[in-house]
Design a protein around this motif. Structure first.
Motif, PDB file in Angstrom:
ATOM      1  N   ASP A  49     -33.553 -32.891   3.068  1.00 30.89           N
ATOM      2  CA  ASP A  49     -34.229 -34.169   3.284  1.00 30.89           C
ATOM      3  C   ASP A  49     -33.250 -35.337   3.121  1.00 30.89           C
ATOM      4  OD1 ASP A  49     -36.407 -35.725   3.955  1.00 30.89           O
ATOM      5  OD2 ASP A  49     -37.196 -35.829   1.924  1.00 30.89           O
ATOM      6  N   ILE A  50     -32.165 -35.280   3.890  1.00 34.17           N
ATOM      7  CA  ILE A  50     -31.101 -36.275   3.797  1.00 34.17           C
ATOM      8  C   ILE A  50     -31.392 -37.457   4.713  1.00 34.17           C
ATOM      9  CG2 ILE A  50     -28.646 -36.707   4.179  1.00 34.17           C
ATOM     10  CD1 ILE A  50     -29.279 -34.931   1.780  1.00 34.17           C
ATOM     11  N   LYS A  51     -31.158 -38.657   4.217  1.00 38.81           N
ATOM     12  CA  LYS A  51     -31.319 -39.878   5.010  1.00 38.81           C
ATOM     13  C   LYS A  51     -30.054 -40.189   5.791  1.00 38.81           C
ATOM     14  CE  LYS A  51     -32.800 -44.701   4.571  1.00 38.81           C
ATOM     15  NZ  LYS A  51     -33.257 -45.739   3.594  1.00 38.81           N
ATOM     16  N   ARG A  52     -28.908 -40.114   5.112  1.00 37.14           N
ATOM     17  CA  ARG A  52     -27.627 -40.334   5.787  1.00 37.14           C
ATOM     18  C   ARG A  52     -26.492 -39.882   4.877  1.00 37.14           C
ATOM     19  NH1 ARG A  52     -29.029 -45.380   3.913  1.00 37.14           N
ATOM     20  NH2 ARG A  52     -27.535 -46.305   2.454  1.00 37.14           N
ATOM     21  N   ILE A  53     -25.307 -39.773   5.475  1.00 37.72           N
ATOM     22  CA  ILE A  53     -24.071 -39.488   4.756  1.00 37.72           C
ATOM     23  C   ILE A  53     -23.052 -40.543   5.136  1.00 37.72           C
ATOM     24  CG2 ILE A  53     -22.128 -37.890   4.556  1.00 37.72           C
ATOM     25  CD1 ILE A  53     -24.030 -35.612   4.892  1.00 37.72           C
ATOM     26  N   GLU A  54     -22.351 -41.062   4.160  1.00 40.01           N
ATOM     27  CA  GLU A  54     -21.284 -42.028   4.399  1.00 40.01           C
ATOM     28  C   GLU A  54     -19.972 -41.427   3.904  1.00 40.01           C
ATOM     29  OE1 GLU A  54     -22.305 -45.669   2.423  1.00 40.01           O
ATOM     30  OE2 GLU A  54     -24.402 -45.547   3.072  1.00 40.01           O
ATOM     31  N   VAL A  55     -18.961 -41.408   4.758  1.00 34.37           N
ATOM     32  CA  VAL A  55     -17.624 -40.951   4.386  1.00 34.37           C
ATOM     33  C   VAL A  55     -16.725 -42.172   4.353  1.00 34.37           C
ATOM     34  CG1 VAL A  55     -15.683 -39.461   4.965  1.00 34.37           C
ATOM     35  CG2 VAL A  55     -18.024 -38.714   5.476  1.00 34.37           C
ATOM     36  N   LEU A  56     -16.271 -42.536   3.160  1.00 32.37           N
ATOM     37  CA  LEU A  56     -15.458 -43.734   2.951  1.00 32.37           C
ATOM     38  C   LEU A  56     -14.022 -43.316   2.679  1.00 32.37           C
ATOM     39  CD1 LEU A  56     -18.471 -44.163   1.621  1.00 32.37           C
ATOM     40  CD2 LEU A  56     -17.518 -46.363   0.979  1.00 32.37           C
ATOM     41  N   LYS A  57     -13.101 -43.793   3.489  1.00 29.66           N
ATOM     42  CA  LYS A  57     -11.706 -43.399   3.387  1.00 29.66           C
ATOM     43  C   LYS A  57     -10.909 -44.419   2.583  1.00 29.66           C
ATOM     44  CE  LYS A  57     -11.936 -41.066   7.863  1.00 29.66           C
ATOM     45  NZ  LYS A  57     -11.370 -40.942   9.232  1.00 29.66           N
ATOM     46  N   GLY A  58      -9.961 -43.923   1.793  1.00 27.92           N
ATOM     47  CA  GLY A  58      -9.166 -44.778   0.940  1.00 27.92           C
ATOM     48  C   GLY A  58      -9.782 -44.912  -0.432  1.00 27.92           C
ATOM     49  N   PRO A  59      -9.050 -45.478  -1.409  1.00 28.21           N
ATOM     50  CA  PRO A  59      -9.549 -45.571  -2.791  1.00 28.21           C
ATOM     51  C   PRO A  59     -10.880 -46.314  -2.871  1.00 28.21           C
ATOM     52  CG  PRO A  59      -7.222 -46.161  -2.671  1.00 28.21           C
ATOM     53  CD  PRO A  59      -7.700 -46.056  -1.264  1.00 28.21           C
ATOM     54  N   GLN A  60     -11.854 -45.708  -3.557  1.00 27.69           N
ATOM     55  CA  GLN A  60     -13.177 -46.306  -3.711  1.00 27.69           C
ATOM     56  C   GLN A  60     -13.567 -46.400  -5.173  1.00 27.69           C
ATOM     57  OE1 GLN A  60     -14.546 -47.502  -0.966  1.00 27.69           O
ATOM     58  NE2 GLN A  60     -12.959 -46.568   0.311  1.00 27.69           N
TER      59      GLN A  60
END
Length: 814
Positions: free
Chosen positions: A143-154
């Motif tokens: 039941d996933i709404k979305r996935i975010e892949v963030l590149k670089g230091p977070q």
């Protein structure tokens, strides 16, 4: 790490191709027929809302290289977990050779350490909660709404273990209306996948949502050793959530459970099932012989439970969010580690892990004039235990010792005992056999960790078209760790040794000058001593250490809007990961990991053309990048050993992302990453100087996609295809020498990889039900990942990725 593997034709595959070809004519054939209008594709990516900066923003307004995938996209693609999307996110690589211990890399940065003493520099967060060790990170999508892949230091907003980037998984919360859906997918090799979801309001202020996923397969290959199926699994899970809301406050309480069971990973020999210490130059194609794994215990499992309470309260000056979370998982991984059923090469391992974490975070979001700000504090506690076990036999130990020292102690003792027994008439010695007996060693680790952090991030809207962001996080980490490696367990061998001593074998062999006194003493010591886990300081009692680290990680970001549709930005940031400990090497430790990253980017859209774009030029320098390296033949003992590796690395690269909505029917997407990643001054644990050489990451990775929706047969048809490409791995002198990277060899380790996923579906006019065909890995490509651990017994091996999977699907909804 790759090799194409041909597969036999299947009738289902032929039908799938025919159906796909026939579908191309559907838009024209039915264009003039009346019926419901198809659901339009999203106008552009500007409508995608993400929380990459702890604020809800349109993705095209976020000055970060971020890829977002909706839950519907994941479902259409047939993606079960994160390992099914990495082919289509350039720069992201997830190795699931051992699903309970995945290796996750982003922009070339990750770790090969599978122990509990350290973390991955790619942080994975579910609903804002850090998932902890990688053993609990590869859960199935539910039941996933979305996935975010963030590149670089977070690290500023996500935490200390996001030095390379972050993957944020966002679940659907309960809503105030009745919703329900179901999905059944059936395919080859016993593949089946079922999903159920139901949402309902309970009162005006309270809503409830529950979902369940169950999936598995019989396996795509068969083990010739015992006839069992391999490559399959069974995974089931559920999620339940309650949401309460009034005018000023909302609270979501959720519980998630997952259970995975399956056989151990299949391992294929690269030496033709024979003992061969000739090295990579004599290795052969692994799939030219049948799978034959003889591990006595061959299974893997994971049980996961998590509870999260998220409370949001609107205050006069800000919104306060409190997130309280508890996570616990147990994993087991037992498998063959020589890729054969050859008794002379018998080697198997077991890994049993338990992990519990507790997290508390308070966060304030507010706006004050030209300032948009976030401030928060978090606390994290973790307790982890791990037992790593090595299982061999006295026969395979003879193979190891013969290669390392020219000695076969158990075969020698057997031959001498039987010879003396015949000469003296001692029947006990005549029947003596010390070969083929089980031998087990283990190391037990316990880790206790605490981390506290305060952070802040302020966006100053300096002008209508210019924003300056300043942020930082201060983190304090404390870790306590202990190792315990007890004496080996070999009860059958001990019984034989007791019989030898009772028969006065060693004094007799010395008196008959069959052994010297020195040889006799050496053999008696050798058969009693640990081989792999042999640190004397942690044999009788645990050896304990503790260490603390602290760090301040800042970020500075300037973005400027060029009109209403285009933006450029520049950022400078630092990332941090605490040091840690080597789970298999007593008193081995890592230094803290630091990264400095710079990025120049642009995002925008041409509305009239339906085109949006994103581009980012980046450079980073990593200090003390943590990893664990297997040294196939230790200089001291000739026995393979894992050693801590802290390396400095740097990279320069470019990310590109384009999406084009051609018309109401068709949409095209494309993304690309180029990266040049190299070591600074570095000598590998195997003694090879690879300063200035490639760290292994391919120059290029890319993804292309096409999606369409149109009216067909009085309902709506949909079609999507995704193509992923990762270039061949860049070898250096060390990985080439070990055979880990030889793209042009018969094994094909590190060759370029491709994957195509396809979906063709149709939804009834009512919108209440639909059918579809889902193809994963349509081109039937399989690739290999080399492990040299089996070199200890002359039998290195490879893991092999899954072949093509075709499935038919039925969907229903309320």
């Amino acid at each position: 790490m790759s090799q194409s593997v041909p597969r036999p034709r299947r009738r289902l595959a032929a039908h799938a191709v025919s159906l796909a070809l026939a579908s191309l004519a559907l838009p024209a054939a039915h264009a003039a027929e009346p019926g419901p209008q198809p659901e339009a594709l999203p106008a552009d990516t500007a409508q995608v809302i993400v929380t990459a900066q702890s604020r809800s923003q349109q993705i095209q307004s976020v000055p970060i290289a971020v890829t977002a995938m909706s839950g519907q996209q994941l479902k259409d693609q047939g993606a079960a977990n994160l390992s099914d999307i990495d082919s289509f996110v350039p720069g992201l690589s997830i190795d699931t050779s051992q699903p309970t211990r995945p290796n996750i890399f982003l922009r070339g940065v990750g770790t090969l350490d599978f122990g509990i003493g350290t973390d991955s520099p790619v942080g994975i967060y579910t609903d804002g909660v850090y998932t902890g060790k990688t053993g609990g990170s590869l859960l199935n999508f539910n039941d996933i709404k979305r996935i975010e892949v963030l590149k670089g230091p977070q690290g500023t907003l996500f935490g200390r273990n996001a030095a390379a980037g972050a993957i944020s998984i966002v679940s659907n919360d309960p809503v105030g209306r009745v919703e329900g859906s179901g999905l059944v997918r059936l395919g080859e090799n016993g593949l089946r996948h079922e999903e159920l979801m139901y949402n309902t309001p309970l009162t005006d202020n309270l809503a409830f949502r529950i979902s369940a996923v169950d999936q598995g397969s019989h396996g795509w290959t068969r083990n010739a050793f015992d006839g069992s199926r391999a490559g399959g699994d069974r995974d089931s899970g559920g999620r339940a959530a309650l949401r309460w809301q009034d005018d000023n406050t909302s609270a979501v309480l959720s519980w998630e459970h997952e259970k995975m069971r399956g056989p151990g990973p299949a391992t294929y020999s690269v030496t033709g099932g024979k003992v061969n210490f000739g090295g990579p130059d004599v290795w052969t194609a692994p799939l030219n012989i049948p799978l034959s794994n003889d591990a006595a215990t061959n299974r893997q499992s994971r049980t996961f439970d998590g509870v999260t309470l998220r409370v949001e309260r609107t205050l006069p000056f800000a919104t306060l969010t409190s997130t309280t979370a508890y996570r616990h998982f147990n994993t087991q991984n037992w498998q063959d580690m020589d890729g054969t059923s050859n008794p002379a090469a018998y080697l198997a391992i077991g890994n049993v892990e338990s992990n519990s974490t507790w997290q508390q975070e308070f966060k304030l979001n507010g706006q004050s004039g030209p300032l948009d700000w976030v401030a928060g504090a978090s606390a994290f506690r973790e307790r982890a235990t791990q037992r790593q076990e090595v299982n061999v036999t006295t026969t395979s130990l003879d193979t190891l010792f013969q290669h390392a020292a020219g000695l076969s102690p158990y075969a020698t003792l057997t031959q001498l005992a039987q010879g003396i027994g015949k000469a003296t008439g001692n029947t006990a010695l005549q029947g003596m056999k010390l070969t083929g007996l089980p031998w087990q060693e283990s190391i037990n680790d316990v880790g206790g960790y605490r981390a506290f952090a305060i952070y802040g991030d302020v966006i100053w809207h300096a002008a209508n078209d210019t924003n300056l962001t300043l942020g930082g996080r201060y983190t304090a980490d404390h870790k306590a760790f202990n190792w315990y490696n007890p004496a080996r367990t070999a009860s059958a061998l001990d019984a034989q040794l007791a019989a030898l001593n009772q028969a006065q074998f060693f004094p007799t062999a010395t008196a008959l000058k069959l052994l010297t006194a020195q040889q006799s003493g050496l053999l008696q010591k050798l058969v009693q001593s640990n081989v792999q886990f042999n640190n004397p300081g942690s044999t009788s009692a645990p050896y304990a250490v503790s260490k603390s680290w602290s760090n301040f990680s800042p970020r500075v970001l300037l973005d400027k809007h060029l009109g209403t549709d285009h933006m450029v930005y520049a950022s400078w940031s630092k990332g941090y990961q605490a040091g840690g400990f080597d789970a298999v090497g007593v008193n081995g430790h890592y230094e803290e990991e630091l990264v400095t990253s710079m990025e120049l980017g642009a995002k925008g859209e041409w509305r009239a053309a339906g085109l949006t774009y994103g581009a980012a030029l980046f450079h980073y320098d990593f200090t003390n990048l943590q990893s664990l390296t297997l040294v196939p033949n230790s200089a001291a003992t000739g026995i393979p050993s894992y050693q801590v590796a802290n390396s400095d690395q740097g990279a320069t690269g470019l990310d590109l992302d384009v999406q084009w909505k051609i018309n109401r029917t068709w949409r095209l997407t494309g993304s690309l990453e180029y990266i040049d990643q190299t070591y600074d001054k570095y000598v590998s644990p195997t003694g090879v100087n690879i300063s200035g050489q490639a760290a292994g990451t391919p120059y290029f990775s890319a993804a292309l996609g096409a999606a369409a929706k149109w009216q067909a047969l009085d309902g709506n048809a949909d079609f999507s295809v995704q193509y992923g490409y990762m270039g061949k791995r860049r070898c250096n002198d060390d990985t080439y020498k070990q055979g880990l990277c030889r793209p042009d060899s018969a094994v094909g380790a590190g060759k370029a990889q491709e994957r195509v996923d396809l979906r063709l579906g149709w939804t009834a006019p009512s919108g209440r039900w639909g059918v579809g065909l889902v193809a994963n890995n349509l081109m039937d490509k399989q690739y290999v990942n080399v492990s040299t651990l089996g070199e200890a017994v002359g039998s290195p091996y490879v893991y092999v990725t899954r072949p093509r999977s075709l499935a038919l699907e039925l969907r229903v909804k309320l």
